[in-house]
Design a protein around this motif. Structure first.
Motif, short mmCIF file in Angstrom:
data_model
loop_
_atom_site.label_atom_id
_atom_site.label_comp_id
_atom_site.label_asym_id
_atom_site.label_seq_id
_atom_site.Cartn_x
_atom_site.Cartn_y
_atom_site.Cartn_z
N ILE A 9 0.83 -1.21 0.00
CA ILE A 9 0.00 0.00 0.00
C ILE A 9 0.86 1.25 0.00
N GLU A 10 1.88 1.27 0.87
CA GLU A 10 2.73 2.46 0.97
C GLU A 10 3.44 2.77 -0.34
N ARG A 11 3.88 1.74 -1.03
CA ARG A 11 4.58 1.97 -2.29
C ARG A 11 3.62 2.39 -3.40
N VAL A 12 2.43 1.83 -3.41
CA VAL A 12 1.42 2.30 -4.37
C VAL A 12 1.10 3.77 -4.09
N GLN A 13 0.97 4.12 -2.80
CA GLN A 13 0.66 5.50 -2.44
C GLN A 13 1.76 6.45 -2.89
N ARG A 14 3.02 6.03 -2.76
CA ARG A 14 4.12 6.87 -3.23
C ARG A 14 4.00 7.15 -4.72
N VAL A 15 3.63 6.13 -5.48
CA VAL A 15 3.44 6.32 -6.93
C VAL A 15 2.30 7.30 -7.18
N LEU A 16 1.19 7.13 -6.48
CA LEU A 16 0.05 8.02 -6.67
C LEU A 16 0.40 9.46 -6.28
N ASP A 17 1.15 9.62 -5.19
CA ASP A 17 1.52 10.95 -4.73
C ASP A 17 2.43 11.68 -5.70
N SER A 18 3.12 10.92 -6.56
CA SER A 18 4.03 11.54 -7.53
C SER A 18 3.29 12.14 -8.73
N LYS A 19 1.97 11.94 -8.77
CA LYS A 19 1.13 12.46 -9.85
C LYS A 19 1.65 12.05 -11.24
N PRO A 20 1.76 10.74 -11.48
CA PRO A 20 2.24 10.29 -12.79
C PRO A 20 1.23 10.62 -13.88
N ALA A 21 1.68 10.55 -15.12
CA ALA A 21 0.79 10.84 -16.25
C ALA A 21 -0.40 9.90 -16.28
N LYS A 22 -0.21 8.67 -15.77
CA LYS A 22 -1.29 7.68 -15.72
C LYS A 22 -1.26 6.98 -14.37
N VAL A 23 -2.41 6.87 -13.74
CA VAL A 23 -2.53 6.04 -12.54
C VAL A 23 -2.33 4.59 -12.98
N PRO A 24 -1.61 3.78 -12.21
CA PRO A 24 -1.45 2.37 -12.60
C PRO A 24 -2.80 1.72 -12.91
N ALA A 25 -2.85 1.02 -14.02
CA ALA A 25 -4.09 0.34 -14.39
C ALA A 25 -4.29 -0.93 -13.57
N ALA A 26 -3.19 -1.54 -13.15
CA ALA A 26 -3.28 -2.81 -12.44
C ALA A 26 -2.10 -2.99 -11.49
N LEU A 27 -2.33 -3.76 -10.45
CA LEU A 27 -1.28 -4.22 -9.54
C LEU A 27 -1.35 -5.73 -9.51
N GLN A 28 -0.24 -6.39 -9.83
CA GLN A 28 -0.19 -7.85 -9.77
C GLN A 28 0.62 -8.27 -8.54
N VAL A 29 0.00 -9.09 -7.70
CA VAL A 29 0.64 -9.56 -6.46
C VAL A 29 0.25 -11.00 -6.21
N GLU A 30 0.95 -11.63 -5.28
CA GLU A 30 0.58 -12.98 -4.86
C GLU A 30 -0.69 -12.89 -4.02
N LEU A 31 -1.72 -13.60 -4.43
CA LEU A 31 -2.99 -13.62 -3.71
C LEU A 31 -3.57 -15.03 -3.75
N HIS A 32 -3.99 -15.51 -2.60
CA HIS A 32 -4.71 -16.79 -2.52
C HIS A 32 -5.34 -16.88 -1.14
N VAL A 33 -6.02 -17.98 -0.84
CA VAL A 33 -6.76 -18.05 0.42
C VAL A 33 -5.86 -17.97 1.65
N ASN A 34 -4.57 -18.27 1.50
CA ASN A 34 -3.63 -18.14 2.61
C ASN A 34 -2.86 -16.82 2.58
N LEU A 35 -3.18 -15.97 1.62
CA LEU A 35 -2.57 -14.64 1.53
C LEU A 35 -3.57 -13.70 0.85
#
Length: 294
Positions: free
Chosen positions: A152-178
């Motif tokens: 979250i903190e790193r996504v927020q840093r990107v958003l705070d930098s006011k890039p030309a485009k907000v990231p369209a997607a975030l890919q991370v490890e996700l499953h029922v145990n995470l």
């Protein structure tokens, strides 16, 4: 043909919620897997430069009978290439035998370089500046850009930098145990689609709740956890090179609220389990103690 649900990116494009993941798939295997997947109805293929199979993916796409414009194709910028993203993208496009990718992701939130024959963190490169460079890439080459393995903190840093485009997607490890519910909710609140790699928890499908729901619906445990990911409005990227599994993973079931809640509780009862953290190679805490993972 499978009826695959989709989500809308902040670009307006649709992204299929089930994709064929190709991490750790050897080139010879992945060529056949991509062709089988496309024949089965997949329209979303996920790869990366570092997987070493872009060329095989590209051949399979070219040899398939599915028009390129019907396929959502993702690849990723590797850590060593952060200083020149467009050159890295051009090299990927050449290997993939295509003029564009539908999504181009920054693979990890740190750059690396070779020093004395060993990969080390390149501390002179800020991932925020790298993302801002991605946001300036021509849409003729990358229809959308995004990030991977960010907190979250790193996504927020990107958003705070006011890039030309907000990231369209975030890919991370996700499953029922995470489940990473805080991260998923945060991204959704900013219009960022979340993609789940390793959604099958690397074959850890023996949980009694998962098996009970699978028996009730007369499906495989894999179908339950993939459908849970889809019910959370995320994209799931199951990896397989086995024809029967590739085809089976497309079967989406409708889970009721009680079933979703039962699956949500697995991580709290069994504990968090993360399978992938490249930052460990450099004693780098990529996920900040996993405080966002519950």
């Amino acid at each position: 043909m499978a009826d695959i649900p989709s989500l809308k990116l902040n670009t307006g494009a649709s992204i299929p919620q089930v994709a064929l993941g190709t991490w750790e798939s050897a080139p010879d295997d992945v060529y056949d897997a991509v062709k089988i997947a496309l024949d089965a109805g997949y329209r979303h293929i996920d790869t990366a430069m570092i997987y070493g199979n872009e060329e095989a993916v590209g051949r399979a796409l070219q040899d398939s009978k599915v028009p390129r414009q019907e396929i959502f194709l993702t690849t990723k910028l590797w850590c060593k290439d952060f200083r020149n993203p467009e050159a890295a993208l051009d090299a990927s496009l050449k290997r993939l035998r295509t003029d564009y990718v539908d999504l181009y992701l920054m693979h990890w939130p740190f750059a690396t370089k070779e020093e004395n024959g060993k990969d080390v963190i390149d501390k002179d490169v800020d991932y925020v500046e790298v993302y801002k460079a991605l946001a300036q890439l021509p849409t003729s080459k990358a229809k959308a850009v995004g990030i991977s393995n960010f907190t979250i903190e790193r996504v927020q840093r990107v958003l705070d930098s006011k890039p030309a485009k907000v990231p369209a997607a975030l890919q991370v490890e996700l499953h029922v145990n995470l489940p990473q519910q805080k991260l998923v909710d945060f991204c959704h609140s900013h219009g960022i689609v979340v993609e789940a790699y390793s959604p099958l928890a690397r074959g850890n499908l023996d949980n009694e709740v998962v098996k009970k729901i699978a028996k009730k619906h007369n499906v495989e445990p894999a179908n339950v956890v993939l459908s849970w990911g889809i019910a959370r409005n995320t994209v799931v990227l199951p990896k397989s090179v086995t024809p029967a599994r590739i085809q089976s993973n497309l079967k989406v079931i409708k889970l009721d609220r009680e079933e979703v809640e039962e699956l949500n509780k697995i991580a709290k009862e069994d504990g968090l389990k993360r399978h992938c953290n490249y930052g460990n190679s450099f004693d780098f805490d990529t996920f900040d103690g996993d405080k966002d993972s519950k």
